[in-house]
Design an enzyme around this catalytic site. Sequence first.
Site, short mmCIF file in Angstrom:
data_model
loop_
_atom_site.label_atom_id
_atom_site.label_comp_id
_atom_site.label_asym_id
_atom_site.label_seq_id
_atom_site.Cartn_x
_atom_site.Cartn_y
_atom_site.Cartn_z
N LYS A 1 48.26 36.79 51.44
CA LYS A 1 48.16 35.37 51.82
C LYS A 1 49.39 34.92 52.62
O LYS A 1 49.28 34.07 53.50
CB LYS A 1 47.98 34.50 50.57
CG LYS A 1 46.63 34.74 49.86
CD LYS A 1 45.46 34.42 50.76
CE LYS A 1 44.13 34.49 50.07
NZ LYS A 1 43.00 34.20 50.96
N ARG B 1 28.56 39.14 51.17
CA ARG B 1 28.20 40.53 50.91
C ARG B 1 26.74 40.68 50.54
O ARG B 1 26.19 41.76 50.60
CB ARG B 1 29.12 41.13 49.84
CG ARG B 1 30.47 41.52 50.44
CD ARG B 1 31.47 41.90 49.39
NE ARG B 1 31.78 40.79 48.50
CZ ARG B 1 32.69 40.83 47.56
NH1 ARG B 1 33.37 41.92 47.35
NH2 ARG B 1 32.93 39.77 46.79
N ASP C 1 30.23 42.91 55.08
CA ASP C 1 31.44 43.17 54.31
C ASP C 1 32.59 43.18 55.32
O ASP C 1 32.58 43.97 56.27
CB ASP C 1 31.30 44.53 53.61
CG ASP C 1 32.44 44.78 52.64
OD1 ASP C 1 33.59 44.39 52.97
OD2 ASP C 1 32.19 45.35 51.57
N TYR D 1 47.99 40.02 46.27
CA TYR D 1 47.34 38.79 46.77
C TYR D 1 48.36 37.92 47.54
O TYR D 1 48.08 37.44 48.65
CB TYR D 1 46.78 38.03 45.58
CG TYR D 1 46.03 36.77 45.91
CD1 TYR D 1 44.74 36.83 46.44
CD2 TYR D 1 46.58 35.51 45.66
CE1 TYR D 1 44.03 35.66 46.74
CE2 TYR D 1 45.88 34.35 45.94
CZ TYR D 1 44.61 34.42 46.47
OH TYR D 1 43.91 33.27 46.75
N GLY E 1 31.76 28.92 46.10
CA GLY E 1 33.13 28.41 45.97
C GLY E 1 33.59 27.57 47.16
O GLY E 1 32.85 26.72 47.67
N GLY F 1 37.88 36.23 50.49
CA GLY F 1 39.08 36.83 49.90
C GLY F 1 38.83 37.25 48.47
O GLY F 1 37.87 36.82 47.83
P1 NAD Z 1 35.17 33.13 45.32
O1 NAD Z 1 35.48 34.40 44.62
O2 NAD Z 1 34.28 32.14 44.68
O3 NAD Z 1 34.60 33.42 46.79
C1 NAD Z 1 35.14 34.43 47.59
C2 NAD Z 1 34.19 34.69 48.72
O4 NAD Z 1 34.68 35.78 49.51
C3 NAD Z 1 32.80 35.11 48.23
O5 NAD Z 1 31.85 34.51 49.04
C4 NAD Z 1 32.81 36.61 48.43
O6 NAD Z 1 31.52 37.13 48.65
C5 NAD Z 1 33.65 36.72 49.70
N1 NAD Z 1 34.18 38.07 49.86
C6 NAD Z 1 35.08 38.71 49.09
N2 NAD Z 1 35.28 39.96 49.56
C7 NAD Z 1 34.51 40.10 50.66
C8 NAD Z 1 34.26 41.16 51.57
N3 NAD Z 1 34.85 42.34 51.46
N4 NAD Z 1 33.39 40.96 52.57
C9 NAD Z 1 32.75 39.78 52.71
N5 NAD Z 1 32.93 38.73 51.88
C10 NAD Z 1 33.79 38.91 50.87
O7 NAD Z 1 36.59 32.51 45.64
P2 NAD Z 1 37.05 31.08 46.17
O8 NAD Z 1 37.88 30.51 45.11
O9 NAD Z 1 35.95 30.31 46.75
O10 NAD Z 1 38.05 31.57 47.32
C11 NAD Z 1 37.80 31.41 48.70
C12 NAD Z 1 39.12 31.64 49.43
O11 NAD Z 1 40.07 30.68 49.00
C13 NAD Z 1 39.73 33.02 49.17
O12 NAD Z 1 40.32 33.51 50.34
C14 NAD Z 1 40.78 32.70 48.14
O13 NAD Z 1 41.81 33.65 48.16
C15 NAD Z 1 41.24 31.33 48.58
N6 NAD Z 1 41.89 30.55 47.54
C16 NAD Z 1 41.25 30.26 46.37
C17 NAD Z 1 41.91 29.50 45.41
C18 NAD Z 1 41.28 29.11 44.11
O14 NAD Z 1 41.98 28.56 43.26
N7 NAD Z 1 40.01 29.33 43.88
C19 NAD Z 1 43.22 29.07 45.66
C20 NAD Z 1 43.83 29.39 46.86
C21 NAD Z 1 43.16 30.13 47.79
#
Ligand code: NAD
Length: 237
Positions: A149, A34, A53, A145, A13, A82
């Site tokens: 944030k 993870r 983690d 959430y 992501g 996250g």
């Molecule tokens: P995703 O679910 O694809 O990736 C999340 C990443 O966080 C993964 O690599 C996962 O392994 C890691 N993670 C989660 N819990 C963990 C833990 N306990 N220990 C270690 N690693 C952990 O999500 P994404 O969309 O790529 O989101 C990345 C960030 O961007 C997040 O903080 C998310 O809240 C934020 N975000 C995403 C969006 C969206 O629309 N996708 C919008 C705003 C903010």
Amino acid sequence: MSRSVLVTGGNRGIGLAIAQSFAEAGDKVAITSRNGEVPEELAKYGVLAVRADITDTEQVDAAFTEIEAAHGPVEVLVANAGITKDTLLLRMSEDEFTSVLDTNLTGTFRVVKRAAAKMLRARKGRVVLISSVVGLSGSAGQVNYAASKAGLVGFARSLARELGSRGITVNVVAPGFVDTDMTAVLSEERRKEIVSGVPLNRYAAPAEIASAVRFLASDEAAYITGAVIPVDGGLGM
Ligand code: NAD
């Protein structure tokens, strides 16, 4: 100059796009996830992948020890990892609330604290936290959430005040809706509804979030700290 960069949750992501953009620029990039695997997209850059983690302080500590041994102290930290556990307040269990806070907010505290100790000694460093438009405007079904944030914004602004005199900047990127696994769970109907409220009329690509992060970590952004940069297609304005 090649810097030691750490991106948490850098295996997929938004985190993956961020890690890739630093690696392409020639930085020494480490990611935590993870599963500790190097994703295909990063294999050619010699990126270091460490299993950690972020809800576990010992795992975070061990990851830093490994990264510092390989790349030296982390100079650019991107706290990206996250999770979401969406449901309406009255259906939300205490565990669904606290586990999201423990990952998104306290997990960020664990990682930033460990990185900041070395940045303080070096009297330089860049910290970028990935928040969300939801932390600024709220979202029904996401009190856990959104609280986590929004918490990151107060965290970053306080830390920016603590660390500014030591040459360290702390900033926040607040994405809108981005095409990743996190949003892939949304129904087509919900997706259309979201897009209709976005002035730019589409989701962001992960690379578009990475651009803002790279800017905040660059020399061009040396005088920016405590800022919250929305990368949301205008959704939150
Ligand atoms: P995703 O679910 O694809 O990736 C999340 C990443 O966080 C993964 O690599 C996962 O392994 C890691 N993670 C989660 N819990 C963990 C833990 N306990 N220990 C270690 N690693 C952990 O999500 P994404 O969309 O790529 O989101 C990345 C960030 O961007 C997040 O903080 C998310 O809240 C934020 N975000 C995403 C969006 C969206 O629309 N996708 C919008 C705003 C903010």
